[in-house]
Design an enzyme around this catalytic site. Structure first.
Site, mmCIF file in Angstrom:
data_model
loop_
_atom_site.group_PDB
_atom_site.id
_atom_site.type_symbol
_atom_site.label_atom_id
_atom_site.label_comp_id
_atom_site.label_asym_id
_atom_site.label_seq_id
_atom_site.Cartn_x
_atom_site.Cartn_y
_atom_site.Cartn_z
ATOM 1 N N ASP A 41 0.870 -1.178 0.000
ATOM 2 C CA ASP A 41 0.000 0.000 0.000
ATOM 3 C C ASP A 41 0.906 1.227 0.000
ATOM 4 O OD1 ASP A 41 -2.249 1.818 0.615
ATOM 5 O OD2 ASP A 41 -3.277 0.005 1.254
ATOM 6 N N ASP B 249 -10.641 -1.624 2.106
ATOM 7 C CA ASP B 249 -9.431 -1.285 1.347
ATOM 8 C C ASP B 249 -8.319 -2.227 1.793
ATOM 9 O OD1 ASP B 249 -7.645 -0.155 -0.335
ATOM 10 O OD2 ASP B 249 -7.657 1.829 0.585
ATOM 11 N N ALA B 250 -8.283 -3.377 1.154
ATOM 12 C CA ALA B 250 -7.444 -4.484 1.618
ATOM 13 C C ALA B 250 -6.334 -4.822 0.629
ATOM 14 C CB ALA B 250 -8.317 -5.714 1.851
ATOM 15 N N LYS B 251 -6.500 -4.412 -0.629
ATOM 16 C CA LYS B 251 -5.493 -4.639 -1.675
ATOM 17 C C LYS B 251 -5.006 -6.089 -1.685
ATOM 18 C CE LYS B 251 -4.237 0.241 -1.906
ATOM 19 N NZ LYS B 251 -4.998 0.835 -0.776
ATOM 20 N N ARG B 252 -5.955 -7.032 -1.661
ATOM 21 C CA ARG B 252 -5.630 -8.443 -1.674
ATOM 22 C C ARG B 252 -5.420 -8.948 -3.108
ATOM 23 N NH1 ARG B 252 -5.509 -7.024 3.242
ATOM 24 N NH2 ARG B 252 -6.329 -8.349 4.889
#
Lengths: 273, 273
Positions: free
Chosen positions: A99, B94-97
């Site tokens: 991030d 909002d984890a951006k996995r």
């Protein structure tokens, strides 16, 4: 844990096996479901049976998050048990995080300070300032996704960039210029053993975490042929192939047998190298 | 939540504001630290004060994971409170996995089923089979990282591919061919307003989640000029600019003032469009 300690462990155990702790409640023996924390009970039994045959464990955080708060608690218990009982083991949080700067710092704290993992996997898409916060931690390791083992790796990773090499090679090249890049390792999928030669030309000294041997079709001998370096430099992961060798009450014993089989193959490779 | 419901909410509130719930215990009023769950207490006060001015909330999971089990519990309480009290609100994890197929399914279950978020942010590096498991969920949305707002975006995302467009454009183009791609939205950083024109040429109808207005330097008017479509098609996020407008006991009131300011600007833009 330092890289030297990891290498010493590999040489002592004649193994560079990493076991993936990806626990699915639908796949574990039904008798464990009566336990207060079935996931931890499963992991503890697997760890106690296999710790002398492998050098690393890698829980994939997805399998814990899917069970919510209870899952996160099982993850916490698993890493605490590993750190207390087998502190020589290298631990990998397979979290694939990444991030913007201050947010990556929070992830780094989560995995390195709160949970006390030795390393975490990180996705490179957001670039330098998304990875450097992880690299800032002393004696911790950041394992960057380079070439993954799934079909989707061909969507972007193997695409050539204009005036540069393929994206995954550009990731490797670029990441070497980042601050504290000596704390980097890389995920490289074993389904593409022929690529290891090119990868070693770019990162000759780094450790490579290799998923996809066994269930996903990769071949151990091929990977070692091109991937081994003077410090071994490989961690070969097997998840389902080891932990679900049996779904009966003999699951830990059968996991041990499977891990032993892989360790024996690795010992042979190390002796002939 | 369907896209139609989101659009209806935007039109009713004359707002396309998303508020980022990135709670840092070092930045909240000290009086809250006496509460049993300071993070949830902070979020609840912010939500109660601002829910009529925004259409979405976006907790970034890093800020919760950094506090371990307690943090995960705060996240769970926050999403449960939102779903019970303000079910009209669009919620974004909002984890951006992103991981190989069966593992992405576990992440999708974690965020869509266990926590009941409406959407989750996903990193594209691992390609099609890492994203499709999220897209398979009906009335849920997958927000793919396209062009992020940080400096590191220039490391890989803006690099041109051979015989194709820049990586982020190739991500946009390619993702349109994936199964259930109508469930896709995209993260596009506002620090690069001039890029919105090109992006709208590729994905004219999709919603874009835009971080980086305010604290990170993006300009609302510029983004709207190129980014708005007939269904609005934008969610503009502000995190620190709203939630840390004050760190005294008037924090919720000051957050409301800041949110109202942004909502008013948005109402004006919508009326003139």
């Amino acid at each position: 844990m330092t890289t030297q300690e990891l290498v010493a462990q590999i040489k002592a155990k004649q193994s560079f096996l990493c076991i993936g702790l990806d626990v699915d409640l639908d796949k574990i023996p039904v008798s464990l479901l009566l336990e207060d924390d079935p996931i931890f009970a499963f992991n503890k039994a697997i760890i106690d049976a296999t710790h002398h045959l492998c050098v690393a464990y890698k829980p994939n955080t997805a399998f814990y998050e899917a069970y919510g708060l209870k899952g996160w608690q099982s993850l916490q218990r698993t890493i605490a048990y590993l750190n207390e009982t087998y502190p020589e083991i290298f631990t990998i949080a397979d979290a694939k995080r990444g991030d913007i700067g201050n947010t990556s710092t929070m992830y780094a704290k989560a995995f390195f300070e709160d949970l006390e993992f030795d390393s975490v996997t990180v996705a490179p898409y957001m670039g330098k300032d998304s990875v450097e916060p992880f690299l800032a931690f002393k004696d911790k390791h950041t394992i960057l996704l380079a070439l993954t083992s799934n079909q989707g790796a061909f969507d972007f990773q193997t695409q050539a960039l204009q005036q540069k090499a393929e994206l995954y090679k550009t990731v490797l090249e670029t990441s070497k210029t980042w601050e504290n890049s000596e704390h980097l390792m890389y995920v490289v999928g074993a389904t593409k053993a022929e690529f290891f030669k090119d990868i070693r030309a770019i990162v000759p000294d780094s450790f490579l975490l290799v998923p996809g041997v066994g269930a996903q079709g990769g071949n151990l001998q091929d990977v070692c042929k091109y991937g081994l370096n003077s410090q071994v430099g490989l961690l070969i992961n097997s998840s389902r192939g080891v932990i679900y060798a049996s779904n009966e009450d003999d699951f830990a014993e059968k996991a041990k047998d499977k891990a032993e089989e892989l360790q024996q193959q690795m010992a042979e490779i190390l002796q002939n190298n």
